[in-house]
Design a protein around this motif. Structure first.
Motif, PDB file in Angstrom:
ATOM      1  N   ILE A 119       3.728   5.311 -95.238  1.00  0.00           N
ATOM      2  CA  ILE A 119       2.864   6.483 -95.386  1.00  0.00           C
ATOM      3  C   ILE A 119       2.404   6.499 -96.843  1.00  0.00           C
ATOM      4  O   ILE A 119       3.225   6.572 -97.757  1.00  0.00           O
ATOM      5  CB  ILE A 119       3.598   7.763 -95.003  1.00  0.00           C
ATOM      6  CG1 ILE A 119       4.209   7.632 -93.592  1.00  0.00           C
ATOM      7  CG2 ILE A 119       2.647   8.958 -95.055  1.00  0.00           C
ATOM      8  CD1 ILE A 119       5.033   8.820 -93.147  1.00  0.00           C
ATOM      9  N   THR A 120       1.096   6.402 -97.028  1.00  0.00           N
ATOM     10  CA  THR A 120       0.555   6.133 -98.366  1.00  0.00           C
ATOM     11  C   THR A 120      -0.530   7.163 -98.718  1.00  0.00           C
ATOM     12  O   THR A 120      -1.708   6.812 -98.873  1.00  0.00           O
ATOM     13  CB  THR A 120      -0.018   4.711 -98.430  1.00  0.00           C
ATOM     14  OG1 THR A 120      -0.952   4.530 -97.341  1.00  0.00           O
ATOM     15  CG2 THR A 120       1.075   3.664 -98.305  1.00  0.00           C
ATOM     16  N   GLU A 121      -0.128   8.409 -98.838  1.00  0.00           N
ATOM     17  CA  GLU A 121      -1.111   9.455 -99.095  1.00  0.00           C
ATOM     18  C   GLU A 121      -1.807   9.249-100.446  1.00  0.00           C
ATOM     19  O   GLU A 121      -1.231   8.691-101.382  1.00  0.00           O
ATOM     20  CB  GLU A 121      -0.431  10.828 -99.049  1.00  0.00           C
ATOM     21  CG  GLU A 121      -1.407  11.966 -98.865  1.00  0.00           C
ATOM     22  CD  GLU A 121      -2.323  11.735 -97.658  1.00  0.00           C
ATOM     23  OE1 GLU A 121      -3.390  11.113 -97.845  1.00  0.00           O
ATOM     24  OE2 GLU A 121      -1.969  12.162 -96.557  1.00  0.00           O
ATOM     25  N   HIS A 122      -3.057   9.707-100.508  1.00  0.00           N
ATOM     26  CA  HIS A 122      -3.849   9.579-101.734  1.00  0.00           C
ATOM     27  C   HIS A 122      -3.206  10.368-102.868  1.00  0.00           C
ATOM     28  O   HIS A 122      -2.979  11.572-102.754  1.00  0.00           O
ATOM     29  CB  HIS A 122      -5.270  10.080-101.499  1.00  0.00           C
ATOM     30  CG  HIS A 122      -6.061   9.237-100.553  1.00  0.00           C
ATOM     31  ND1 HIS A 122      -6.774   8.128-100.964  1.00  0.00           N
ATOM     32  CD2 HIS A 122      -6.253   9.317 -99.216  1.00  0.00           C
ATOM     33  CE1 HIS A 122      -7.379   7.577 -99.918  1.00  0.00           C
ATOM     34  NE2 HIS A 122      -7.070   8.280 -98.842  1.00  0.00           N
ATOM     35  N   TYR A 123      -2.931   9.681-103.971  1.00  0.00           N
ATOM     36  CA  TYR A 123      -2.266  10.313-105.106  1.00  0.00           C
ATOM     37  C   TYR A 123      -3.221  11.307-105.763  1.00  0.00           C
ATOM     38  O   TYR A 123      -4.441  11.108-105.770  1.00  0.00           O
ATOM     39  CB  TYR A 123      -1.828   9.244-106.115  1.00  0.00           C
ATOM     40  CG  TYR A 123      -0.635   9.663-106.931  1.00  0.00           C
ATOM     41  CD1 TYR A 123       0.627   9.732-106.353  1.00  0.00           C
ATOM     42  CD2 TYR A 123      -0.768   9.998-108.276  1.00  0.00           C
ATOM     43  CE1 TYR A 123       1.731  10.115-107.092  1.00  0.00           C
ATOM     44  CE2 TYR A 123       0.328  10.385-109.023  1.00  0.00           C
ATOM     45  CZ  TYR A 123       1.584  10.449-108.428  1.00  0.00           C
ATOM     46  OH  TYR A 123       2.679  10.839-109.160  1.00  0.00           O
ATOM     47  N   PRO A 124      -2.685  12.395-106.326  1.00  0.00           N
ATOM     48  CA  PRO A 124      -3.552  13.409-106.927  1.00  0.00           C
ATOM     49  C   PRO A 124      -4.487  12.842-107.993  1.00  0.00           C
ATOM     50  O   PRO A 124      -4.108  11.989-108.806  1.00  0.00           O
ATOM     51  CB  PRO A 124      -2.555  14.398-107.542  1.00  0.00           C
ATOM     52  CG  PRO A 124      -1.315  14.256-106.718  1.00  0.00           C
ATOM     53  CD  PRO A 124      -1.256  12.798-106.359  1.00  0.00           C
ATOM     54  N   LEU A 125      -5.712  13.323-107.959  1.00  0.00           N
ATOM     55  CA  LEU A 125      -6.707  13.040-108.981  1.00  0.00           C
ATOM     56  C   LEU A 125      -6.872  14.288-109.849  1.00  0.00           C
ATOM     57  O   LEU A 125      -6.354  15.354-109.525  1.00  0.00           O
ATOM     58  CB  LEU A 125      -8.038  12.658-108.329  1.00  0.00           C
ATOM     59  CG  LEU A 125      -8.044  11.314-107.596  1.00  0.00           C
ATOM     60  CD1 LEU A 125      -9.181  11.257-106.575  1.00  0.00           C
ATOM     61  CD2 LEU A 125      -8.179  10.166-108.589  1.00  0.00           C
ATOM     62  N   SER A 126      -7.605  14.175-110.926  1.00  0.00           N
ATOM     63  CA  SER A 126      -7.808  15.328-111.791  1.00  0.00           C
ATOM     64  C   SER A 126      -8.848  16.270-111.193  1.00  0.00           C
ATOM     65  O   SER A 126      -9.628  15.899-110.304  1.00  0.00           O
ATOM     66  CB  SER A 126      -8.280  14.867-113.174  1.00  0.00           C
ATOM     67  OG  SER A 126      -9.624  14.395-113.085  1.00  0.00           O
ATOM     68  N   ALA A 127      -8.877  17.480-111.712  1.00  0.00           N
ATOM     69  CA  ALA A 127      -9.863  18.460-111.253  1.00  0.00           C
ATOM     70  C   ALA A 127     -11.279  18.013-111.581  1.00  0.00           C
ATOM     71  O   ALA A 127     -12.228  18.350-110.870  1.00  0.00           O
ATOM     72  CB  ALA A 127      -9.570  19.819-111.885  1.00  0.00           C
ATOM     73  N   ALA A 128     -11.429  17.235-112.640  1.00  0.00           N
ATOM     74  CA  ALA A 128     -12.763  16.749-113.012  1.00  0.00           C
ATOM     75  C   ALA A 128     -13.284  15.737-112.008  1.00  0.00           C
ATOM     76  O   ALA A 128     -14.481  15.708-111.698  1.00  0.00           O
ATOM     77  CB  ALA A 128     -12.722  16.142-114.412  1.00  0.00           C
ATOM     78  N   ILE A 129     -12.410  14.897-111.486  1.00  0.00           N
ATOM     79  CA  ILE A 129     -12.815  13.853-110.536  1.00  0.00           C
ATOM     80  C   ILE A 129     -12.852  14.381-109.108  1.00  0.00           C
ATOM     81  O   ILE A 129     -13.740  14.048-108.321  1.00  0.00           O
ATOM     82  CB  ILE A 129     -11.846  12.657-110.626  1.00  0.00           C
ATOM     83  CG1 ILE A 129     -11.899  12.013-112.022  1.00  0.00           C
ATOM     84  CG2 ILE A 129     -12.148  11.620-109.553  1.00  0.00           C
ATOM     85  CD1 ILE A 129     -13.194  11.298-112.332  1.00  0.00           C
TER      86      ILE A 129
END
Length: 269
Positions: free
Chosen positions: A37-47
């Protein structure tokens, strides 16, 4: 033959559906033996201001806890704790702790952004028309090779020719780009995946293409299979077709990551 998928998602991101339990039970029903299970890692609020691409940072610990709980409940399937981590290159605005990814058994390395442009976003396809496929393909593979050669903790490189998703193709033969990609990956020692989801986009073929997959095989790159399922009912989609694509490219075994950080092989029959 044993079925594995090393690339899947849940409703922890804005564009996925289903709980960890629902995904695991769908995999068990499909007789999958290994599920990463490879959920998308958090990105910044800007991206990613709406947490549509990656999971919200405040959900990360809940995600890990749900996978650990599932592992304690089910002993008939090997569940790997993973994430999909975007390479942003010079546009990276996150700061990672030294051991931030140590707890993950699979870290999928992916390129969804080229110079901060999400090239596979249907809402931003106009850029393709304005810039042209030739330039974008060359820049994509340059960025992809940078990601492979980086010091990020990628264990498997995801959908290596995602650039073809909308079926915008270059006017030139991309074999030169494929050879560069295979050489970069060979030097890195990382794995690559056959991502079966590509068959359901405009490009109508798995990631990578048969030609690129054959280049990876010639370079001796270990290869696995991921369905990139974003809904539980897709968890097993085309795994055996992925195995066949590998066989036709010259592979005779599927490489599978293990919980202890090692790898094992499944013979393609």
């Amino acid at each position: 033959m044993e079925l594995v998928t090393t690339h899947t998602h849940t409703g922890f991101t804005g564009h996925g559906k289903g709980t960890v339990d629902e995904l695991v039970n769908a995999a068990r029903s499909a007789n999958i033996s290994v599920l990463a299970i490879t959920e998308h890692y958090p990105l910044s609020a800007a991206i990613d201001p709406k947490n549509y691409v990656g999971m919200a940072a405040e959900r990360l610990e809940g995600y890990v806890a749900d996978i650990e709980a599932a592992r304690s409940r089910y002993d008939d399937i090997e569940i790997l704790l993973g994430c999909e981590l975007d390479w942003l290159g010079d546009d990276e605005d996150r700061v990672f702790a030294p051991h931030e990814f140590d707890r993950f058994e699979v870290v999928m390395g992916s390129v969804h952004f080229v110079d901060a442009w999400p090239f596979d976003d249907p809402a931003q396809r106009d850029h393709w028309e304005n810039v042209g496929a030739d330039s974008i393909w060359r820049r994509y593979f340059e960025v992809w090779c940078e990601s492979v050669s980086s010091d990020m903790p990628f264990s498997i490189m995801a959908h290596p020719d995602l650039v073809k998703k909308f079926n915008y193709r270059p006017s030139f033969d991309p074999m030169c780009l494929y050879r560069d990609a295979a050489e970069a990956l060979r030097e890195s020692g990382r794995m690559v995946e056959v991502n079966t989801s590509g068959s359901y986009y405009a490009c109508a073929e798995m990631f990578p293409s048969p030609q690129l997959l054959a280049e990876f095989c010639r370079a001796g790159i270990p290869c696995t299979v991921g369905t990139d399922a974003h809904e539980p009912h897709l968890v097993a989609r085309d795994i055996e077709k992925g195995y066949r694509a590998m066989y036709e490219a010259g592979y005779r075994e599927v490489t599978v990551p293990t919980r202890d950080g090692d790898r094992r092989s499944i013979t393609i029959e």
